[in-house]
Design an enzyme around this catalytic site. Structure first.
Site, PDB file in Angstrom:
ATOM      1  N   GLU A 220     -44.198   6.290 -25.367  1.00  8.38           N
ATOM      2  CA  GLU A 220     -45.017   5.735 -25.275  1.00  8.38           C
ATOM      3  C   GLU A 220     -44.916   5.406 -23.105  1.00  8.38           C
ATOM      4  OE1 GLU A 220     -45.515   1.288 -24.823  1.00  8.38           O
ATOM      5  OE2 GLU A 220     -48.211   1.473 -26.182  1.00  8.38           O
TER       6      GLU A 220
ATOM      7  N   LYS B 283     -54.454   3.491 -30.088  1.00 10.50           N
ATOM      8  CA  LYS B 283     -53.738   2.495 -30.356  1.00 10.50           C
ATOM      9  C   LYS B 283     -54.533   1.326 -30.691  1.00 10.50           C
ATOM     10  CE  LYS B 283     -49.569  -0.556 -27.781  1.00 10.50           C
ATOM     11  NZ  LYS B 283     -48.988  -1.035 -27.228  1.00 10.50           N
TER      12      LYS B 283
ATOM     13  N   CYS C 126     -46.194   1.597 -29.987  1.00  8.74           N
ATOM     14  CA  CYS C 126     -45.742   0.485 -29.656  1.00  8.74           C
ATOM     15  C   CYS C 126     -45.452  -0.973 -30.518  1.00  8.74           C
ATOM     16  CB  CYS C 126     -45.553   0.410 -28.083  1.00  8.74           C
ATOM     17  SG  CYS C 126     -45.170  -0.198 -26.979  1.00  8.74           S
TER      18      CYS C 126
HETATM   19  N1  LIG Z   1     -45.152  -3.270 -24.678  1.00  9.49           N
HETATM   20  C1  LIG Z   1     -45.312  -3.882 -26.687  1.00  9.49           C
HETATM   21  O1  LIG Z   1     -46.306  -2.390 -26.578  1.00  9.49           O
HETATM   22  C2  LIG Z   1     -45.011  -4.077 -26.654  1.00  9.49           C
HETATM   23  C3  LIG Z   1     -44.052  -5.246 -26.598  1.00  9.49           C
HETATM   24  O2  LIG Z   1     -43.841  -4.892 -25.816  1.00  9.49           O
HETATM   25  C4  LIG Z   1     -43.785  -6.045 -27.458  1.00  9.49           C
HETATM   26  O3  LIG Z   1     -42.723  -7.159 -27.569  1.00  9.49           O
HETATM   27  O4  LIG Z   1     -43.966  -6.163 -29.187  1.00  9.49           O
END
Ligand SMILES: NC(=O)CC(=O)C(=O)O
Length: 251
Positions: free
Chosen positions: A19, A90, A125
């Protein structure tokens, strides 16, 4: 990054990047300065790298500048001929009341892309924490989830657990590629991971930069879903008040 992709020519069918690798997931002040449209220089370089290498390339995500709207955290998939095959904005933005959550817009569309042997569902993520997104992708035909991330080391236990949970509950492969190093003072987990539809970890990277290579058979998704058909026992609508079965208080 383009030369790393080119090195995979003849060695890989699909290459996955993490990402926000042009900025770092926590480099908030760089989102606006580095954002670019989907025909910008990063996309152009990634399209060329995919076609030079003759691979499917999930190029991770970049801060996308939409001339008509806000910035987005957008994941990109290029075909081996260098076409942009999919772009996913996202949906779940991280940061609660700061960072990405306020600096970027939320995507609205679930995105799948058909590769020769498997249908890929896209997440990014923080999306990994939201099972309903992955169920939606399964309903859209996904058999393999590809998820670039910039996941902090502090929550690495969640990363592994959630990647395995999304694989088991959806009987799908999970290919999750995380950044390494320290971004804007936030140590990153690394530990990219590939999980099979039974929840077994097929391959896992260490904490630093590395290329993780894994062989997997996409036909195992259909076989697992047939041998252990739990997805057929879903009761739909439980997450939507007003739908059946109904919600009630107490016994
Ligand atoms: N960084 C993110 O998008 C997600 C993240 O850190 C999490 O713990 O969930």
């Amino acid at each position: 990054m383009a030369s790393l992709v080119r090195e995979q020519a003849g060695a890989a069918d699909l290459v996955v990047l993490p990402e926000l690798w042009t900025t770092g997931a926590f480099a908030y002040e760089e989102f606006a300065t580095e954002a670019e449209p989907l025909d910008g220089p990063t996309c152009e370089a990634m399209a060329k790298a995919a076609s030079d290498a003759g691979v499917w390339l999930h190029a991770g995500s970049i801060p996308e500048r939409d001339p008509e709207g806000p910035l987005y955290n957008t994941s990109l998939v290029f075909s081996p001929s260098g076409e942009l095959a999919a772009a996913y904005r996202k949906i779940h933005r991280f940061g609660f009341d700061k960072g990405e959550a306020v600096l970027m817009g939320a995507g609205e569309d679930l995105v799948t892309v058909r590769l020769p042997d498997t249908t890929v569902g896209l997440g990014t993520c923080y999306d990994l924490r939201f099972p309903e997104l992955f169920r939606g992708l399964v309903d859209a035909g996904a058999e393999t989830f590809v998820l670039p991330a910039g996941w902090p080391e502090r929550r690495r236990a969640h990363w592994t657990l959630l990647a395995r949970a999304r694989a088991v509950e959806n009987q799908a492969f999970v290919l999750a590629c995380g950044t390494a190093g320290t971004h804007a003072g936030v140590p990153q987990a690394g530990h990219s991971i590939v999980v099979d539809p039974w929840g077994e970890v097929l391959a896992e990277a260490g904490p630093g930069e590395e290329i993780l290579t894994v062989d997997f058979d996409p036909a195992r998704v259909a076989a697992t879903r047939e041998q252990f058909p739990a997805l057929k026992d879903r009761v739909l609508g439980l997450d939507r008040p007003g739908s059946r079965p109904r919600y009630r208080d107490g016994a």
